[in-house]
Design a protein around this motif. Structure first.
Motif, PDB file in Angstrom:
ATOM      1  N   GLU A 193     -38.692  -3.029  24.484  1.00 11.97           N
ATOM      2  CA  GLU A 193     -39.650  -3.726  23.637  1.00 11.97           C
ATOM      3  C   GLU A 193     -41.033  -3.806  24.285  1.00 11.97           C
ATOM      4  O   GLU A 193     -42.058  -3.760  23.604  1.00 11.97           O
ATOM      5  CB  GLU A 193     -39.140  -5.132  23.314  1.00 11.97           C
ATOM      6  N   ALA A 197     -34.007  -0.928  12.987  1.00 14.81           N
ATOM      7  CA  ALA A 197     -33.669  -1.835  14.076  1.00 14.81           C
ATOM      8  C   ALA A 197     -34.944  -2.469  14.636  1.00 14.81           C
ATOM      9  O   ALA A 197     -36.059  -1.978  14.422  1.00 14.81           O
ATOM     10  CB  ALA A 197     -32.925  -1.074  15.168  1.00 14.81           C
ATOM     11  N   HIS A 198     -34.783  -3.576  15.366  1.00 16.22           N
ATOM     12  CA  HIS A 198     -35.944  -4.257  15.931  1.00 16.22           C
ATOM     13  C   HIS A 198     -36.599  -3.432  17.038  1.00 16.22           C
ATOM     14  O   HIS A 198     -37.783  -3.607  17.324  1.00 16.22           O
ATOM     15  CB  HIS A 198     -35.524  -5.623  16.484  1.00 16.22           C
ATOM     16  N   TYR A 199     -35.814  -2.562  17.637  1.00 16.26           N
ATOM     17  CA  TYR A 199     -36.357  -1.688  18.680  1.00 16.26           C
ATOM     18  C   TYR A 199     -35.481  -0.439  18.750  1.00 16.26           C
ATOM     19  O   TYR A 199     -34.299  -0.477  18.385  1.00 16.26           O
ATOM     20  CB  TYR A 199     -36.386  -2.405  20.039  1.00 16.26           C
ATOM     21  N   ARG A 231     -24.094   1.245  19.160  1.00 12.73           N
ATOM     22  CA  ARG A 231     -25.026   0.118  19.333  1.00 12.73           C
ATOM     23  C   ARG A 231     -24.309  -1.083  19.937  1.00 12.73           C
ATOM     24  O   ARG A 231     -24.888  -1.814  20.760  1.00 12.73           O
ATOM     25  CB  ARG A 231     -25.666  -0.254  18.002  1.00 12.73           C
ATOM     26  N   ALA A 274     -41.693  -3.135  19.433  1.00 10.07           N
ATOM     27  CA  ALA A 274     -40.700  -3.663  18.497  1.00 10.07           C
ATOM     28  C   ALA A 274     -41.148  -3.384  17.071  1.00 10.07           C
ATOM     29  O   ALA A 274     -42.346  -3.272  16.790  1.00 10.07           O
ATOM     30  CB  ALA A 274     -40.511  -5.159  18.716  1.00 10.07           C
ATOM     31  N   TRP A 275     -40.149  -3.251  16.163  1.00  7.06           N
ATOM     32  CA  TRP A 275     -40.428  -2.943  14.768  1.00  7.06           C
ATOM     33  C   TRP A 275     -40.039  -4.120  13.896  1.00  7.06           C
ATOM     34  O   TRP A 275     -39.066  -4.827  14.169  1.00  7.06           O
ATOM     35  CB  TRP A 275     -39.649  -1.702  14.307  1.00  7.06           C
ATOM     36  N   GLN A 276     -40.786  -4.299  12.846  1.00  8.81           N
ATOM     37  CA  GLN A 276     -40.447  -5.305  11.840  1.00  8.81           C
ATOM     38  C   GLN A 276     -40.429  -4.630  10.468  1.00  8.81           C
ATOM     39  O   GLN A 276     -41.147  -5.006   9.559  1.00  8.81           O
ATOM     40  CB  GLN A 276     -41.468  -6.450  11.875  1.00  8.81           C
ATOM     41  N   LYS A 316     -33.120  -4.054  26.843  1.00 10.46           N
ATOM     42  CA  LYS A 316     -33.811  -4.415  25.606  1.00 10.46           C
ATOM     43  C   LYS A 316     -35.246  -4.864  25.888  1.00 10.46           C
ATOM     44  O   LYS A 316     -36.190  -4.432  25.219  1.00 10.46           O
ATOM     45  CB  LYS A 316     -33.034  -5.529  24.902  1.00 10.46           C
ATOM     46  N   ASP A 333     -31.037  -0.214  11.393  1.00 11.11           N
ATOM     47  CA  ASP A 333     -30.309  -1.474  11.485  1.00 11.11           C
ATOM     48  C   ASP A 333     -28.984  -1.296  10.755  1.00 11.11           C
ATOM     49  O   ASP A 333     -28.952  -1.183   9.528  1.00 11.11           O
ATOM     50  CB  ASP A 333     -31.125  -2.604  10.854  1.00 11.11           C
ATOM     51  N   ASP A 378     -32.947   2.051  20.080  1.00  7.76           N
ATOM     52  CA  ASP A 378     -31.855   1.913  21.051  1.00  7.76           C
ATOM     53  C   ASP A 378     -31.572   3.280  21.677  1.00  7.76           C
ATOM     54  O   ASP A 378     -30.699   4.028  21.232  1.00  7.76           O
ATOM     55  CB  ASP A 378     -30.616   1.366  20.349  1.00  7.76           C
TER      56      ASP A 378
END
Length: 653
Positions: A154, A166-168, A135, A159-161, A150, A386, A170
């Protein structure tokens, strides 16, 4: 109700199972791997494992936020501390040239369950480490292109919360891991060649940084006007040392590769020494030029080297630094993917992990199943998870492995040599062969009265003292210790030493902050635990060690390993409580795997005789002579453990 409680004999047998050690073969050079790696190959593998992105990021971070230009001293102290652990690995790697690294070293000296837990932690350490580097590699490359990768992901994927994710996704990090997995599966020679290429580019970039850095150096940046050489004082230097210590994690890839070395007895110690020396030199010199090029308090922690060249008017040098950083991260990826399947293979080969991972490809001579499976798992981790919250977990696994390897060195040095006991093809009882002294403790089921006579004769011989026995000079003062088997007192002293070290470091770390101890009790506890540590050390030193062998041996045993133990425990206790909580959860999962699979499939089970206790049965017999009874429990080829018939007749009389 009492009948449901386990008997003491059953508990004893169960504890013996947990602490049984691995019996090594007579020919440790025999292997299903390809012994093709030279000293240079192993050295470059070690450099690749240590000189990664930390050289480009860690130096600037520690210099600006923790130690200032005195980061140089932090790296010197950290390099020396790493040397203590590295020397322990070097001795084991030369004496036990088998793959498995810390897992194998613990198994041959301390015990099975401890070895499994070390191996279990190392597995997670390598998986998280490899995914985190992938990463970082992806993020570094993305930053060169203004985060276009990135933004594209996205926009088109989303994108993820979600906590722990991870936020997106990879995809780039997962892709580089899959490509590296493919190359690793082609064999050790291909992996080594690829590592050579990336290491050569990385070292070329480092050489460029050093030359240009010294040309652009300005000594005034260390002057008092800029804050001085050590603006944070001694506390800053030591705090920087704790952070810099993790920069040298990675030399254990050399020990993990010892089964593929052509001449491990010479290559492994040399490769560890050369790689650690070169890595330490690189970190120190880069820290020097970095803090001399620009004032330390103006450094950019995220990209210190590239930013330093940019501010001195050499923006083009930033591209070279970026290329060197990416190549350095590639070598770390290869190091992780190279080591992880081999440790899994060692555990599976011993029966402690699932047998499918012990398969070696006949052509490439690598554990291809482990490479593919764990390469995919690593890619999955890098893709969706993450990893920032889990990166600290790497530290505790590494430090725990260092601690057990250091303790294993002490235990092994004061043990007698063990000899392999061949197992009959039919799975029957192994035939006991002559062992030296109490290393035959694993074969106590075959004890006879003649064995006892041999032990008495051996104890009467004070001229030749075996490893683990009390030194002659201390016998008048510690005569009560002579009744123990050689090595038993040392083992107890090692446990006491580790407990004292844990208590001592706990007082140092938590005494003033969390426990709020008054000064008198703080000082008293420090003195008591220090005395316990020193007395344990002296008790170990009072016993005979193994004589010098042809392979490398760490000097100043037991002092050097003991210092390594204290340092590692101190650094472990400095980690956050969340790291310890995650560590405990992972340990519980490991225990489930061990008690559900490993303890039942361990190959050491095959070396254990059927549970028929025959020791001391020569004392009571309804009929027949003692000579006949001794013959019944001895190997048929040996007349009463080699004692003449006259001895047996004397016993009857």
């Amino acid at each position: 109700m009492a009948r449901w409680l386990p008997r003491s004999a059953d508990l004893t047998r169960f504890c013996q199972k947990l602490n049984r050690v691995k019996t090594l073969e007579d020919d440790m050079m025999e292997t299903s791997f390809n012994r093709c790696l030279s000293t240079i190959d192993l050295t470059l593998l070690g450099i690749g494992g240590m000189v990664g992105s930390g050289l480009y990021v860690l130096t600037g971070t520690v210099a600006k936020e923790i130690a200032g230009p005195a980061v140089i001293i932090s790296f010197i102290i950290a390099g020396f501390a790493s040397l203590l652990a590295a020397l322990c690995y070097a001795e084991f790697g030369a004496r036990v040239p088998k793959t498995g690294s810390a897992y194998m070293f613990t198994y041959v000296s301390v015990g099975e369950i401890w070895a499994f837990l070390i191996g279990w932690n190392v597995l997670l350490e390598y998986m998280i480490g490899g995914a985190a580097v992938a990463r970082a590699w992806s993020g570094y490359l993305d930053s060169i292109f203004n985060h276009k990768i990135k933004n594209f992901t996205e926009t088109h994927v989303g994108a993820w919360q979600v906590p722990f994710l991870a936020h997106y996704p990879d995809f780039l990090a997962a892709a580089i891991l899959l490509v590296a997995t493919a190359f690793i599966s082609f064999g050790a020679k291909v992996s080594s060649w690829l590592n050579h290429v990336f290491s050569a580019i990385s070292m070329g970039v480092i050489l460029f940084i050093l030359i240009m850095g010294f040309v652009l150096a300005q000594p005034k940046n260390w002057s008092a006007q800029e804050g001085g050489f050590a603006p944070y004082g001694l506390s800053g230097i030591m705090a920087g040392t704790a952070t810099c210590f993790y920069a040298f994690v990675g030399f254990d890839v050399i020990a993990a590769s010892s089964e593929e070395a052509r001449n491990p007895q010479r290559a492994v110690p040399r490769a560890i020494a050369f790689s650690l020396g070169l890595a330490t030199g690189a970190y120190i010199l880069v820290s020097v030029v970095l803090t001399l090029m620009v004032p330390w308090h103006t450094l950019d922690p995220d990209s210190a080297l590239a930013d330093a060249f940019y501010r001195r008017g050499y923006a083009w040098a930033g591209f070279l630094v970026a290329a060197g950083s990416i190549c350095a991260m590639n070598t770390v990826l290869l190091s992780n993917l190279f080591s992880l399947p081999r440790i899994v293979y060692a555990m599976a080969e011993d029966g402690l992990f699932f047998q499918v991972f012990s398969q070696v490809h006949p052509r490439t001579q690598v554990p291809v199943v482990g490479i593919v499976v764990f390469g995919l798992l690593m890619a999955l981790l890098a893709l969706v998870f993450d990893l920032e919250a889990l990166v600290q977990f790497l530290s505790i696994g590494t430090l725990l492995a260092y601690t057990f390897v250091a303790a294993s060195i002490i235990v092994l040095r004061f043990q007698q040599q063990k000899v392999d006991v061949p197992v009959p093809a039919g799975g029957g009882r192994p035939s006991p062969e002559p062992h030296e002294g109490p290393s035959a403790g694993e074969l106590k089921e075959y004890e006879s009265f003649s064995d006892k006579l041999q032990l008495v004769d051996r104890d009467k011989n004070k001229e030749h003292r075996e490893p683990g026995q009390l030194k002659a000079a201390f016998e008048p003062y510690l005569e009560f210790l002579s009744d123990f088997y050689p090595g038993e007192v040392v083992t107890v002293a090692v446990v006491t030493l580790m407990v004292s070290a844990i208590c001592l470091c706990s007082v140092l770390v938590f005494g003033n902050t969390h426990l709020h101890l008054p000064t008198w009790s703080y000082s008293l506890l420090l003195v008591l635990f220090s005395l316990g540590f020193l007395l344990s050390l002296l008790l170990i030193w009072a016993h005979e060690q193994q004589r010098s062998t042809q392979t490398f041996q760490i000097p100043l045993v037991p002092l050097s390993p003991a210092l390594s133990i204290v340092l590692n425990i101190y650094l472990m206790l400095k980690l956050s409580y969340m790291t310890w909580l995650r560590f405990a959860v992972w340990l519980l999962l490991g225990l489930l795997v061990y008690f559900g699979y490993g303890i039942w499939h361990s190959k050491e089970n095959l070396r254990e005789p059927r549970p028929q206790r025959v020791s001391a049965r020569y004392v009571v017999f309804p009929s027949g002579s003692l000579e006949e009874r001794v013959q019944a429990v001895q190997p048929s080829s040996q007349p009463a453990a080699g004692l003449p018939d006259t001895d047996t007749d004397d016993c009857k009389r």
